[in-house]
Design a protein around this motif. Structure first.
Motif, PDB file in Angstrom:
ATOM      1  N   ARG A 216       0.810  -1.225   0.000  1.00  9.95           N
ATOM      2  CA  ARG A 216       0.000   0.000   0.000  1.00  9.95           C
ATOM      3  C   ARG A 216       0.841   1.271   0.000  1.00  9.95           C
ATOM      4  N   VAL A 217       2.142   1.131   0.109  1.00  9.74           N
ATOM      5  CA  VAL A 217       3.010   2.308   0.131  1.00  9.74           C
ATOM      6  C   VAL A 217       3.554   2.532  -1.279  1.00  9.74           C
ATOM      7  N   PRO A 218       3.289   3.708  -1.887  1.00 10.15           N
ATOM      8  CA  PRO A 218       3.750   3.974  -3.257  1.00 10.15           C
ATOM      9  C   PRO A 218       5.275   3.992  -3.351  1.00 10.15           C
ATOM     10  N   ASP A 219       5.807   3.433  -4.433  1.00  5.27           N
ATOM     11  CA  ASP A 219       7.258   3.397  -4.619  1.00  5.27           C
ATOM     12  C   ASP A 219       7.870   4.790  -4.587  1.00  5.27           C
ATOM     13  N   PHE A 220       7.201   5.759  -5.242  1.00  2.00           N
ATOM     14  CA  PHE A 220       7.775   7.105  -5.314  1.00  2.00           C
ATOM     15  C   PHE A 220       7.905   7.727  -3.925  1.00  2.00           C
ATOM     16  N   ALA A 221       6.952   7.427  -3.036  1.00  4.15           N
ATOM     17  CA  ALA A 221       7.006   7.984  -1.681  1.00  4.15           C
ATOM     18  C   ALA A 221       8.198   7.418  -0.923  1.00  4.15           C
ATOM     19  N   VAL A 222       8.439   6.102  -1.085  1.00  3.14           N
ATOM     20  CA  VAL A 222       9.585   5.458  -0.433  1.00  3.14           C
ATOM     21  C   VAL A 222      10.886   6.050  -0.944  1.00  3.14           C
ATOM     22  N   VAL A 223      11.027   6.141  -2.274  1.00  4.69           N
ATOM     23  CA  VAL A 223      12.279   6.619  -2.868  1.00  4.69           C
ATOM     24  C   VAL A 223      12.522   8.079  -2.523  1.00  4.69           C
ATOM     25  N   ASN A 224      11.509   8.920  -2.681  1.00  2.00           N
ATOM     26  CA  ASN A 224      11.693  10.354  -2.434  1.00  2.00           C
ATOM     27  C   ASN A 224      12.115  10.634  -0.997  1.00  2.00           C
ATOM     28  N   GLU A 225      11.447   9.983  -0.026  1.00  2.00           N
ATOM     29  CA  GLU A 225      11.778  10.262   1.369  1.00  2.00           C
ATOM     30  C   GLU A 225      13.114   9.639   1.756  1.00  2.00           C
ATOM     31  N   THR A 226      13.429   8.484   1.206  1.00  5.94           N
ATOM     32  CA  THR A 226      14.725   7.861   1.488  1.00  5.94           C
ATOM     33  C   THR A 226      15.865   8.724   0.970  1.00  5.94           C
ATOM     34  N   VAL A 227      15.720   9.260  -0.224  1.00  8.18           N
ATOM     35  CA  VAL A 227      16.742  10.157  -0.797  1.00  8.18           C
ATOM     36  C   VAL A 227      16.876  11.420   0.044  1.00  8.18           C
ATOM     37  N   GLU A 228      15.757  11.941   0.528  1.00  6.68           N
ATOM     38  CA  GLU A 228      15.796  13.145   1.372  1.00  6.68           C
ATOM     39  C   GLU A 228      16.525  12.864   2.691  1.00  6.68           C
ATOM     40  N   ILE A 229      16.290  11.692   3.276  1.00  2.56           N
ATOM     41  CA  ILE A 229      16.991  11.308   4.503  1.00  2.56           C
ATOM     42  C   ILE A 229      18.491  11.214   4.239  1.00  2.56           C
ATOM     43  N   ALA A 230      18.868  10.605   3.111  1.00  2.00           N
ATOM     44  CA  ALA A 230      20.287  10.493   2.756  1.00  2.00           C
ATOM     45  C   ALA A 230      20.929  11.860   2.611  1.00  2.00           C
ATOM     46  N   LYS A 231      20.198  12.797   2.049  1.00  2.00           N
ATOM     47  CA  LYS A 231      20.705  14.168   1.847  1.00  2.00           C
ATOM     48  C   LYS A 231      20.895  14.893   3.175  1.00  2.00           C
ATOM     49  N   VAL A 232      19.891  14.783   4.050  1.00  2.00           N
ATOM     50  CA  VAL A 232      19.937  15.519   5.321  1.00  2.00           C
ATOM     51  C   VAL A 232      20.929  14.883   6.293  1.00  2.00           C
ATOM     52  N   HIS A 233      20.958  13.560   6.344  1.00  2.00           N
ATOM     53  CA  HIS A 233      21.812  12.863   7.319  1.00  2.00           C
ATOM     54  C   HIS A 233      23.243  12.675   6.807  1.00  2.00           C
ATOM     55  N   GLY A 234      23.407  12.764   5.494  1.00  2.00           N
ATOM     56  CA  GLY A 234      24.719  12.509   4.918  1.00  2.00           C
ATOM     57  C   GLY A 234      25.273  13.686   4.143  1.00  2.00           C
ATOM     58  N   ASN A 235      25.576  13.461   2.861  1.00  2.00           N
ATOM     59  CA  ASN A 235      26.162  14.491   2.005  1.00  2.00           C
ATOM     60  C   ASN A 235      25.714  14.235   0.570  1.00  2.00           C
ATOM     61  N   PRO A 236      26.038  15.136  -0.377  1.00  2.00           N
ATOM     62  CA  PRO A 236      25.580  14.944  -1.761  1.00  2.00           C
ATOM     63  C   PRO A 236      26.014  13.616  -2.380  1.00  2.00           C
ATOM     64  N   GLY A 237      27.199  13.131  -2.005  1.00  2.00           N
ATOM     65  CA  GLY A 237      27.660  11.853  -2.558  1.00  2.00           C
ATOM     66  C   GLY A 237      26.787  10.696  -2.110  1.00  2.00           C
TER      67      GLY A 237
END
Length: 445
Positions: free
Chosen positions: A94-115
Motif C-alpha cells: 500500500r506504500v507507493p514506490d515514489f514515496a519510499v524513494v523520495n523520502e529515502t533520498v531526502e533522509i540520505a541528503k539531510v543525514h549525509g552528504n551529496p555523494g
C-alpha cells in the motif's frame, strides 16, 4: 513542510542503526523511540512495521541489494537506510514506490552528504528497474532456505538436524508472522472472567488462551494504559512461558527456588500459588533483582517473594541441602524461540554460543540438584528451540545424577499429551506463540 527527522522512515533508520550496528534490543529501542516522539497511531504502526519487517527479512534484502552495491563499503546507517527502503518496496503493497524513494533520498541528503544522496538515488532507481534476484542462483538448499527465510545458515542447519528439513521449513515460515500479545490473570487479585470484563471496560478486547489456564490473548486495545494492568490484575506473559509454572503442580505451603528469575514473570506466577509458602528468586545482577521486586509489588505478592542477587551456580553459599520442595531453572539460553518478537536474535547468536550456554545450564542444574528435597521436582525450561540447550542438557544432567529421573511434563490443558517425549517442546509453528521447552526432573533419593 514536514520535518524529515520526525518521520517514521527517519526514526526507523535511527532505530535500526542502533539495533544492527550497536546490538541494541529491537523491542526496547523501538519503545524508547516511540516514547520520545509524538507520533500518530498511523505513524507508530508504520515505524513498527518498517523496523520489525526489515529485521525479519534482512538476509533476503541483503541478497537482493547486493548486485546494485558492487561490494561498496557503506556506513552502517546508509546500509540500514537502503535495507528499510527495499523492505518497503518489496513488502508494503500500500506504500507507493515514489514515496519510499523520495523520502529515502531526502533522509540520505539531510543525514549525509551529496555523494551519499547520489548513491542512494542510483541504487534505488536501478533496483526498481530490474526484476528481483532469483533464489535459484543459490545451489546449496540450506543456504537457499537461509536467504529465503532470513535465518543464518548455521541455525537452519541446526534446526534441520534437530527437527528435519520439512519441520524446519514450517518453523521458519511461522517466525515472521505477527506476534500476538498475551496476558496472565493474577489469581491473587481476581479471576479470568473479572479480568475480561475489566479489560473490556478499559477498551481492551481479549479471548481466553487455549494453552494456559490463566492466559488471555489480546485482540485489540492498549493493555499498558488499562486499569487491569496498572492494578496488577493482569500481567504480560507469553502463553507458552506460562506453562512452565503451570506444569510444576505446586502446593500452597511449598518453599520454591526460582534460580534464574529476572524479570520475575514466573516468580510472581509461582508466588500466586503459595498461600502459606515462599519463593526465593535469584538473579546474577542487582538491577534485575529490583525488576523482580517491582513485579512482585505490582501484583501484590511481595510478602511471598524474597529476591536475592546471586549466581545460581553458587547456591551453596546461601542455602543448605534439601531446603526446597520445588525448583524452577528457567535457564539462560539462546532465545531462539523468541524470533517472532525479537527478530535480531537470529543474527547475534552462533553455534558456539549455544554450546557455551549448554555448559552454563549444566552447571546451574548441578549446583541446585542437592537443594531440592527427596521426592521434589526440578522444572527445567528455556525459550530456545535448540536441542543442545534442551534435551541434551537434560540428558547429560541425568547421566551424571542417577538419583534423578525425568517425568512426563503435564499441563492443566493437556498440551501435546499424545507426544512420545517426556519433555514438552512448543514450537512457534504449533500455536503461534513463542517457542518453549519444559522438562520435569524428580529427585528419587
Amino acid at each position: 513542510m514536514r520535518n524529515i527527522k520526525k518521520t517514521p522512515r527517519w526514526l526507523a533508520m535511527i532505530t535500526l542503526d542502533r539495533v544492527i550496528g550497536q546490538a541494541a534490543y529491537s523491542n526496547l529501542q523501538l519503545n524508547n523511540t516511540i516514547a520520545h516522539h509524538q507520533l500518530s497511531e498511523v505513524d507508530k504502526r508504520l515505524l513498527t512495521k518498517i523496523v520489525y519487517g526489515t529485521l525479519q527479512h534482512k538476509l533476503t534484502l541483503d541478497y537482493r541489494l547486493a548486485p546494485f552495491l558492487n561490494n561498496k563499503q557503506l556506513a552502517n546507517w546508509v546500509h540500514v537506510l537502503l535495507l528499510e527502503a527495499v523492505y518497503q518496496l518489496d513488502y508494503l503493497e500500500r506504500v507507493p514506490d515514489f514515496a519510499v524513494v523520495n523520502e529515502t533520498v531526502e533522509i540520505a541528503k539531510v543525514h549525509g552528504n551529496p555523494g551519499i544522496r547520489k548513491l542512494v538515488t542510483a541504487v534505488l532507481h536501478n533496483y526498481l528497474r530490474h526484476p528481483r534476484r532469483s533464489l535459484d542462483e543459490i545451489k546449496d538448499p540450506l543456504l537457499r532456505l537461509s536467504v529465503k527465510r532470513s535465518v543464518p545458515r548455521w541455525l537452519v542447519g541446526q534446526l534441520a538436524s534437530d527437527y528435519g528439513l520439512a519441520k524446519t521449513e514450517t518453523i521458519l515460515d511461522s517466525i515472521n508472522e505477527p506476534a500476538h500479545l498475551s496476558l496472565r490473570v493474577n489469581q491473587v487479585k481476581g479471576n479470568a472472567a473479572q479480568a475480561v470484563d475489566q479489560l473490556a471496560n478499559d477498551g481492551v478486547k481479549v479471548h481466553r488462551s487455549p494453552l494456559a489456564p490463566a492466559g488471555l490473548v489480546v485482540d485489540s486495545g492498549n493493555v499498558i494504559k488499562s486499569s487491569a494492568f496498572n492494578d496488577g490484575l493482569v500481567t504480560i506473559q507469553d502463553e507458552s512461558a506460562q506453562l512452565a509454572v503451570d506444569s510444576m503442580n505446586l502446593s500452597a505451603d511449598f518453599k520454591v527456588l526460582d534460580a534464574c528469575a529476572a524479570p520475575g514473570g514466573k516468580t510472581v506466577q509461582i508466588a500466586e500459588q503459595l498461600d502459606r509458602g515462599k519463593v526465593i528468586a535469584l538473579d546474577l545482577h542487582a538491577n534485575k533483582v529490583r525488576l523482580v521486586q517491582q513485579n512482585a509489588a505490582r501484583l501484590g505478592v511481595s510478602d511471598r517473594v524474597t529476591a536475592l542477587a546471586l549466581d545460581a551456580r553458587k547456591v551453596d553459599e546461601c542455602f543448605a541441602d534439601e531446603q526446597f520442595d520445588a525448583i524452577l531453572v528457567d535457564a539462560p539460553c539462546s532465545g531462539i524461540g523468541l524470533l517472532r518478537k525479537k527478530p535480531e536474535i537470529r543474527y547475534d547468536k552462533t553455534a558456539d554460543d549455544s554450546q557455551h550456554l549448554h555448559q552454563i545450564q549444566l552447571a546451574i542444574l548441578d549446583a541446585v540438584a542437592t537443594k531440592v528435597k527427596k521426592g521434589g521436582i526440578i522444572t527445567y525450561s528455556t525459550c530456545t528451540l535448540l536441542k543442545t540447550e534442551n534435551e541434551l542438557t537434560v540428558r547429560e544432567f541425568l547421566s551424571s545424577h542417577p538419583q534423578f529421573a525425568e517425568l512426563t511434563t503435564q499441563t492443566t490443558k493437556c498440551i501435546k499429551d499424545g507426544r512420545d517425549a517426556r519433555s514438552l517442546t512448543i514450537l512457534p509453528s504449533d500455536y503461534g506463540t513463542d517457542g518453549f521447552f519444559i522438562a520435569t526432573i524428580k529427585r528419587l533419593s
